[in-house]
Design a protein around this motif. Structure first.
Motif, mmCIF file in Angstrom:
data_model
loop_
_atom_site.group_PDB
_atom_site.id
_atom_site.type_symbol
_atom_site.label_atom_id
_atom_site.label_comp_id
_atom_site.label_asym_id
_atom_site.label_seq_id
_atom_site.Cartn_x
_atom_site.Cartn_y
_atom_site.Cartn_z
ATOM 1 N N GLN A 68 0.823 -1.210 0.000
ATOM 2 C CA GLN A 68 0.000 0.000 0.000
ATOM 3 C C GLN A 68 0.861 1.265 0.000
ATOM 4 O OE1 GLN A 68 -1.000 -2.537 2.228
ATOM 5 N NE2 GLN A 68 -0.546 -1.894 4.309
ATOM 6 N N MET A 110 0.139 -1.190 -4.569
ATOM 7 C CA MET A 110 -1.270 -1.579 -4.721
ATOM 8 C C MET A 110 -2.134 -0.812 -3.728
ATOM 9 S SD MET A 110 -3.076 -5.359 -4.331
ATOM 10 C CE MET A 110 -3.050 -5.442 -2.536
ATOM 11 N N THR A 112 -5.875 -0.666 -2.633
ATOM 12 C CA THR A 112 -7.017 -1.564 -2.834
ATOM 13 C C THR A 112 -8.325 -0.825 -3.101
ATOM 14 O OG1 THR A 112 -7.520 -1.697 -0.468
ATOM 15 C CG2 THR A 112 -5.994 -3.348 -1.378
ATOM 16 N N TYR A 189 -8.591 -3.437 -8.176
ATOM 17 C CA TYR A 189 -8.158 -2.500 -7.152
ATOM 18 C C TYR A 189 -8.256 -1.061 -7.688
ATOM 19 C CZ TYR A 189 -6.906 -6.825 -4.911
ATOM 20 O OH TYR A 189 -6.981 -8.085 -4.369
ATOM 21 N N ASN A 244 -13.068 -9.136 -8.113
ATOM 22 C CA ASN A 244 -13.417 -8.042 -7.207
ATOM 23 C C ASN A 244 -14.550 -7.172 -7.755
ATOM 24 O OD1 ASN A 244 -11.776 -8.512 -4.927
ATOM 25 N ND2 ASN A 244 -9.985 -7.647 -5.954
#
Length: 365
Positions: A68, A110, A112, A189, A244
């Motif tokens: 992150q 990344m 999310t 994401y 997702n």
């Protein structure tokens, strides 16, 4: 263990050197990014993480798990970050260990976005996203599976601030010793959420038209490239991937538009998670000016190598095979048997299913 019947002489395309941006790779078999949920609750990589990555240093590239770029970028339990001094120090241990074994480390950034739950983060805030559209499905938390909440839509100013979060995280990755950074623009994401019209219902300059929906991805890539060099910046995409709760109504137009917008940046590579649309793959290959990394999840290694021989790809990436076989290049070269991945240990836990897969030889941290 299943036998690897693809001996070295059947896969010659894998073993030639190749230049990817600033990096010279000794061969073309790379480790794909895989979330493993084994950092500290504060997002700091540990000695165990360093051991895991150094075991796999013989891959052409070691692309890390999603990391992150900000506190709000976390969605899962025990994932690493690159926005604090402690996290940078943790990644430095990983990078130093991989380099000591001759490897090349690429940190994947990344965010999310809406694929998150407040219970999985130290701050406990509501997830952020392009639009306030709740994703279908549940998220694993310490108290069990929970429905993901409706996210808060980022303001236009907050979108710009998020771009800067990626810039700072990329600088932190280099400060930690990483050789390059990969932007995660796939798998539902945040970057992907801006691309897809079911998750992006904005009416500002980041929503609506193709030009607007690709804008965030291009701005993130531009910021990272400005900060650490285009030749050390890659981006991963997954056209048509519904993972997702993503639904793209215009994949065939969206991704050529995205690649055309990214191409002038001359990034080190485009990393494509291939969903089976061969025509789109050929189109994107033709539009992309630098190295293309290709991941055909689940495909036979010989079929993957054929993409290199045909010029469709410059490097292939593998996930579960690299997870279960720390010395995969050596095994493939020699025709040695391959370890079988254990899905029960993919996410979270300790060394079991993480650093205890047997290798033909054992590197040291």
């Amino acid at each position: 263990m299943p036998e690897n019947t693809a001996a070295t002489d059947a896969l010659p395309a894998l073993w030639s050197p190749v230049t990817v941006g600033a990096l010279t790779l000794p061969h073309r078999l790379a480790m794909a990014p895989m979330t493993r949920d084994r950092s500290t609750p504060e997002g700091v990589p540990t000695e165990l993480n360093a051991e895991y990555y150094v075991q796999r240093a013989s891959h052409a590239l070691v692309i890390t798990e999603g990391t992150q770029p900000s506190a709000d970028g976390q969605g899962y339990l025990l994932t690493p970050g690159l926005h604090s001094e402690e996290q940078v120090a943790g990644w430095r241990k990983v990078a130093d260990a991989v380099h000591a074994e001759g490897g090349r480390l690429v940190v994947q950034l990344m965010h999310t976005g809406r694929i998150a739950h407040p219970d999985n983060t130290p701050h406990g805030r509501r997830p952020v996203a392009p639009s306030a559209v709740r994703p279908a499905g549940t998220m694993f938390t310490l108290t069990g599976p929970q429905e993901m909440p409706e996210p808060r839509a980022l303001t236009t100013d907050e979108v710009a601030a998020t771009v800067e979060d990626f810039r700072r995280a990329a600088a932190n990755a280099r400060a930690a010793g990483a050789d390059a950074v990969e932007i995660h623009g796939a798998n539902g994401y945040l970057v992907h959420q801006f691309l897809a019209d079911n998750s992006n219902r904005r009416e500002d300059r980041y929503g609506g038209s193709l030009e607007n929906r690709v804008r965030f991805a291009v701005e993130v890539a531009t910021a990272v490239a400005e900060e650490i060099g285009a030749d050390r910046t890659g981006i991963r995409i997954s056209p048509g991937n519904p993972y997702n709760d993503i639904a793209e109504s215009d994949t065939a137009a969206l991704y050529p538009a995205l690649v055309r917008a990214l191409a002038p940046l001359n990034l080190a590579y485009l990393h494509l998670l291939h969903g089976g649309n061969e025509e789109l793959l050929d189109t994107l290959r033709g539009l992309w000016p630098t190295a293309l990394l290709l991941n055909r999840a689940g495909a036979d290694l010989a079929d993957r190598a054929a993409d290199i021989a045909s010029g469709r790809a410059d490097v292939i990436t593998v996930g579960a095979l690299a997870l279960a076989n720390p010395d995969l290049p050596e095994r493939v070269r020699s025709g040695a048997p391959l370890n079988t991945p254990d899905p029960a240990t993919f996410y979270g836990g300790d060394a079991k299913g993480y650093t205890d897969y047997p290798a033909l030889s054992t590197p040291s941290v």
